[in-house]
Design a protein around this motif. Structure first.
Motif, mmCIF file in Angstrom:
data_model
loop_
_atom_site.group_PDB
_atom_site.id
_atom_site.type_symbol
_atom_site.label_atom_id
_atom_site.label_comp_id
_atom_site.label_asym_id
_atom_site.label_seq_id
_atom_site.Cartn_x
_atom_site.Cartn_y
_atom_site.Cartn_z
ATOM 1 N N GLY A 61 44.381 124.216 -5.346
ATOM 2 C CA GLY A 61 45.399 125.299 -5.063
ATOM 3 C C GLY A 61 46.350 125.247 -6.085
ATOM 4 N N HIS A 62 47.528 126.007 -5.873
ATOM 5 C CA HIS A 62 48.592 126.355 -6.752
ATOM 6 C C HIS A 62 49.609 125.343 -6.787
ATOM 7 C CE1 HIS A 62 51.037 129.443 -9.121
ATOM 8 N NE2 HIS A 62 51.949 128.719 -8.820
ATOM 9 N N CYS A 63 49.852 124.760 -7.920
ATOM 10 C CA CYS A 63 51.039 123.802 -7.895
ATOM 11 C C CYS A 63 52.363 124.548 -8.234
ATOM 12 C CB CYS A 63 51.043 122.803 -9.169
ATOM 13 S SG CYS A 63 51.926 121.544 -9.153
ATOM 14 N N VAL A 64 53.249 124.439 -7.141
ATOM 15 C CA VAL A 64 54.470 125.136 -7.318
ATOM 16 C C VAL A 64 55.452 124.483 -8.053
ATOM 17 C CG1 VAL A 64 56.425 126.228 -5.896
ATOM 18 C CG2 VAL A 64 54.053 126.478 -5.321
ATOM 19 N N ALA A 65 55.703 122.925 -7.888
ATOM 20 C CA ALA A 65 56.593 122.352 -8.490
ATOM 21 C C ALA A 65 56.167 120.770 -8.744
ATOM 22 C CB ALA A 65 57.894 122.430 -7.600
ATOM 23 N N VAL A 66 56.866 120.172 -9.570
ATOM 24 C CA VAL A 66 56.540 118.837 -9.643
ATOM 25 C C VAL A 66 57.729 118.067 -10.052
ATOM 26 C CG1 VAL A 66 54.095 119.073 -10.789
ATOM 27 C CG2 VAL A 66 56.260 118.946 -12.337
ATOM 28 N N ALA A 67 58.040 116.716 -9.564
ATOM 29 C CA ALA A 67 59.166 115.983 -9.542
ATOM 30 C C ALA A 67 58.846 114.522 -9.794
ATOM 31 C CB ALA A 67 60.051 116.469 -8.366
ATOM 32 N N PHE A 68 59.626 113.707 -10.340
ATOM 33 C CA PHE A 68 59.507 112.282 -9.831
ATOM 34 C C PHE A 68 60.680 112.003 -8.960
ATOM 35 C CE2 PHE A 68 57.412 112.670 -14.266
ATOM 36 C CZ PHE A 68 56.559 111.587 -14.264
ATOM 37 N N LEU A 69 60.280 111.394 -7.824
ATOM 38 C CA LEU A 69 61.233 110.983 -6.951
ATOM 39 C C LEU A 69 60.823 109.252 -6.918
ATOM 40 C CD1 LEU A 69 60.306 113.629 -4.148
ATOM 41 C CD2 LEU A 69 62.193 113.593 -5.853
ATOM 42 N N GLY A 70 62.077 108.446 -7.040
ATOM 43 C CA GLY A 70 61.946 107.081 -7.059
ATOM 44 C C GLY A 70 60.715 106.737 -7.967
ATOM 45 N N ASP A 71 60.783 107.536 -9.109
ATOM 46 C CA ASP A 71 59.999 107.109 -10.484
ATOM 47 C C ASP A 71 58.514 107.421 -10.023
ATOM 48 O OD1 ASP A 71 60.490 106.920 -13.051
ATOM 49 O OD2 ASP A 71 59.581 104.778 -12.956
ATOM 50 N N VAL A 72 58.365 108.159 -8.879
ATOM 51 C CA VAL A 72 56.507 108.395 -8.395
ATOM 52 C C VAL A 72 56.692 109.923 -8.527
ATOM 53 C CG1 VAL A 72 55.133 108.576 -6.599
ATOM 54 C CG2 VAL A 72 56.552 106.375 -6.697
ATOM 55 N N ARG B 294 66.095 114.129 -4.943
ATOM 56 C CA ARG B 294 65.054 114.534 -3.821
ATOM 57 C C ARG B 294 64.862 115.972 -4.102
ATOM 58 N NH1 ARG B 294 69.528 116.154 0.913
ATOM 59 N NH2 ARG B 294 70.690 117.444 -0.303
ATOM 60 N N LEU B 295 63.502 116.375 -3.584
ATOM 61 C CA LEU B 295 62.950 117.762 -3.871
ATOM 62 C C LEU B 295 63.581 118.671 -2.664
ATOM 63 C CD1 LEU B 295 61.245 119.476 -5.737
ATOM 64 C CD2 LEU B 295 59.318 118.780 -4.416
ATOM 65 N N ILE B 296 64.172 119.564 -2.939
ATOM 66 C CA ILE B 296 64.550 120.969 -1.672
ATOM 67 C C ILE B 296 63.234 121.831 -1.641
ATOM 68 C CG2 ILE B 296 66.263 122.121 -0.729
ATOM 69 C CD1 ILE B 296 67.300 119.354 -1.130
ATOM 70 N N THR B 297 62.901 122.247 -0.588
ATOM 71 C CA THR B 297 61.773 122.961 -0.414
ATOM 72 C C THR B 297 62.082 123.910 0.728
ATOM 73 O OG1 THR B 297 60.679 121.498 1.105
ATOM 74 C CG2 THR B 297 59.965 121.244 -1.113
ATOM 75 N N GLY B 298 61.442 125.175 0.516
ATOM 76 C CA GLY B 298 61.459 126.139 1.406
ATOM 77 C C GLY B 298 60.249 126.880 1.858
ATOM 78 N N GLY B 299 59.990 127.101 2.998
ATOM 79 C CA GLY B 299 58.497 127.607 3.178
ATOM 80 C C GLY B 299 58.568 128.855 4.100
ATOM 81 N N GLU B 300 57.247 129.344 4.269
ATOM 82 C CA GLU B 300 56.731 130.665 5.027
ATOM 83 C C GLU B 300 57.126 130.309 6.427
ATOM 84 O OE1 GLU B 300 52.913 131.825 4.025
ATOM 85 O OE2 GLU B 300 53.004 131.751 1.930
ATOM 86 N N ASP B 301 57.188 129.012 6.728
ATOM 87 C CA ASP B 301 57.479 128.509 8.339
ATOM 88 C C ASP B 301 58.931 128.486 8.439
ATOM 89 O OD1 ASP B 301 58.193 126.507 6.659
ATOM 90 O OD2 ASP B 301 56.839 125.101 7.462
ATOM 91 N N GLY B 302 59.924 129.078 7.680
ATOM 92 C CA GLY B 302 61.390 129.084 8.250
ATOM 93 C C GLY B 302 61.928 127.952 7.953
ATOM 94 N N MET C 274 56.362 121.525 -14.481
ATOM 95 C CA MET C 274 56.251 120.318 -15.467
ATOM 96 C C MET C 274 57.699 119.703 -15.253
ATOM 97 S SD MET C 274 54.610 121.013 -19.411
ATOM 98 C CE MET C 274 56.048 122.456 -19.821
ATOM 99 N N ALA C 275 57.762 118.240 -15.231
ATOM 100 C CA ALA C 275 58.974 117.477 -15.251
ATOM 101 C C ALA C 275 59.016 116.281 -16.025
ATOM 102 C CB ALA C 275 59.327 117.126 -13.753
ATOM 103 N N TRP C 276 60.194 115.672 -16.608
ATOM 104 C CA TRP C 276 60.114 114.350 -17.304
ATOM 105 C C TRP C 276 60.435 113.153 -16.230
ATOM 106 C CZ3 TRP C 276 59.306 113.697 -22.659
ATOM 107 C CH2 TRP C 276 59.148 114.837 -23.439
ATOM 108 N N ASP C 277 59.958 112.092 -16.601
ATOM 109 C CA ASP C 277 60.843 110.993 -15.682
ATOM 110 C C ASP C 277 62.023 110.524 -16.349
ATOM 111 O OD1 ASP C 277 59.964 109.592 -18.001
ATOM 112 O OD2 ASP C 277 59.059 107.873 -16.707
ATOM 113 N N SER C 278 62.648 109.683 -15.513
ATOM 114 C CA SER C 278 64.088 109.124 -15.733
ATOM 115 C C SER C 278 63.727 108.220 -17.199
ATOM 116 C CB SER C 278 64.607 108.349 -14.724
ATOM 117 O OG SER C 278 63.976 107.281 -14.729
#
Length: 324
Positions: A11-22, A59-67, A299-303
């Motif tokens: 499936g389609h990747c909408v976003a990437v992020a490093f959270l706690g270096d993961v 943190r990653l803030i997300t919004g969905g089709e589920d409201g 795409m996202a860079w780590d800390s």
């Protein structure tokens, strides 16, 4: 040579992020995958529409089709910040002091960290949201321009007009400029001190990705066979100045850009899955990843500034270690 750890998802990747270096990979189906001593995942939404990285709270803030509006932190910590029934959350933004904003239809809602909310209703649908870097101020992209609101006060909104459909919005890191992406193949900008216009046109395609350089001197953009990088060095920004064109390829289009956290370097993703890094000063290029499946969409860079997480519209994801 950079090394690539691949992660093949469906499936389609909408976003990437490093959270706690993961590294985390958020897909359009609402599942967030992570590479944390193996492959794990969290189901956040029934359909994911919008994301924003909250650097201050990692943190990653997300919004969905589920409201629903959720916040995903390191170690699978999920907080539901809003539930508004069967409405689509088309845009989200992370702001100062733990505030967030989300859009549904014609309404932009700001939620403060104490849970209080403030709604701003517009004549047409809200297409994009962004908080200013200083103070509690939020920008809304809309039809025929942008609106600035001041959620903490009863101050009157500021209307910035420009004909056409404005689909996304970003403030410069110093807060002096506001730039929108448009439905047509162009960006539009305003110098906020005097509302002077900046037209940034000439793109062969729609601009879907923007990234500010570390100190805000440059704004990199997709939408051409090269990364188009506008100078914001002087007090008038790019007015009357030509942009840099980095990573030009005759047979491919740039679909995603991500500026380095501290150096004047940009990672450039293309519609054939290739990723390059290019330096602003001398336009030197380094190949980070050969072509793969699908267009690079995130795409996202780590800390530590040595890894780049990436995802494509075909679920072709992974992490590039540029330290070799």
């Amino acid at each position: 040579m950079p090394t690539v750890a691949p992660l093949d998802l469906e499936g389609h990747c909408v976003a990437v992020a490093f959270l706690g270096d993961v590294p985390h990979f958020a897909l359009a189906d609402g599942v967030v995958h992570r590479l944390d001593h193996g492959h794990k995942w969290t189901e956040l939404h029934d359909g994911l529409l919008s994301t924003a990285y909250d650097a201050a709270r990692a943190r990653l803030i997300t919004g969905g089709e589920d409201g629903k509006v959720c916040a995903l932190g390191a170690g699978e910590a999920v907080e539901t910040l809003a539930e508004i029934g069967r409405k689509w959350i088309t845009s989200v933004a992370a702001g100062p002091q733990g505030a967030i904003a989300y859009a549904t239809g014609k309404t932009a809602t700001v939620r403060f960290s104490d849970g209080k909310v403030k709604e701003f209703v517009h004549p047409r649908s809200v297409e994009g949201l962004a908080f200013a870097p200083k103070g509690m101020r939020i920008g809304v992209a809309r039809y025929n321009g942008a609106t600035l609101h001041f959620p903490a006060t009863e101050g009157k909104p500021v209307e910035l007009e420009w004909a056409g459909a404005h689909t996304g919005i970003t403030f410069s890191p110093d807060g002096n400029f506001l730039v929108t992406t448009m439905q047509e193949n162009a960006l539009h900008g305003w110098k906020l001190v005097d509302a002077k216009h900046m037209r940034m046109s000439g793109y062969p395609m729609k601009v879907k990705s923007l990234s500010w350089s570390a100190r805000g001197k440059w704004l990199a953009s997709s939408g051409a066979p090269a990364a188009i990088v506008w100078p914001f060095v002087g007090k008038d920004g790019p007015m009357g100045k030509a942009p840099l064109e980095l990573g030009t390829r005759g047979n491919a289009a740039v679909t995603c850009v991500a500026c380095h956290p501290s150096e004047e370097i940009v990672a450039i993703g293309y519609n054939d899955g290739m990723i390059l890094a290019a330096r602003f000063a001398d336009q030197k290029e380094v190949l980070l990843r050969r072509p793969g499946k699908g267009a690079i969409t995130a795409m996202a860079w780590d800390s530590e500034e040595r890894r780049i997480a990436f995802g494509s519209d075909a679920g072709d994801c992974g992490v590039i270690d540029i330290s070799g």
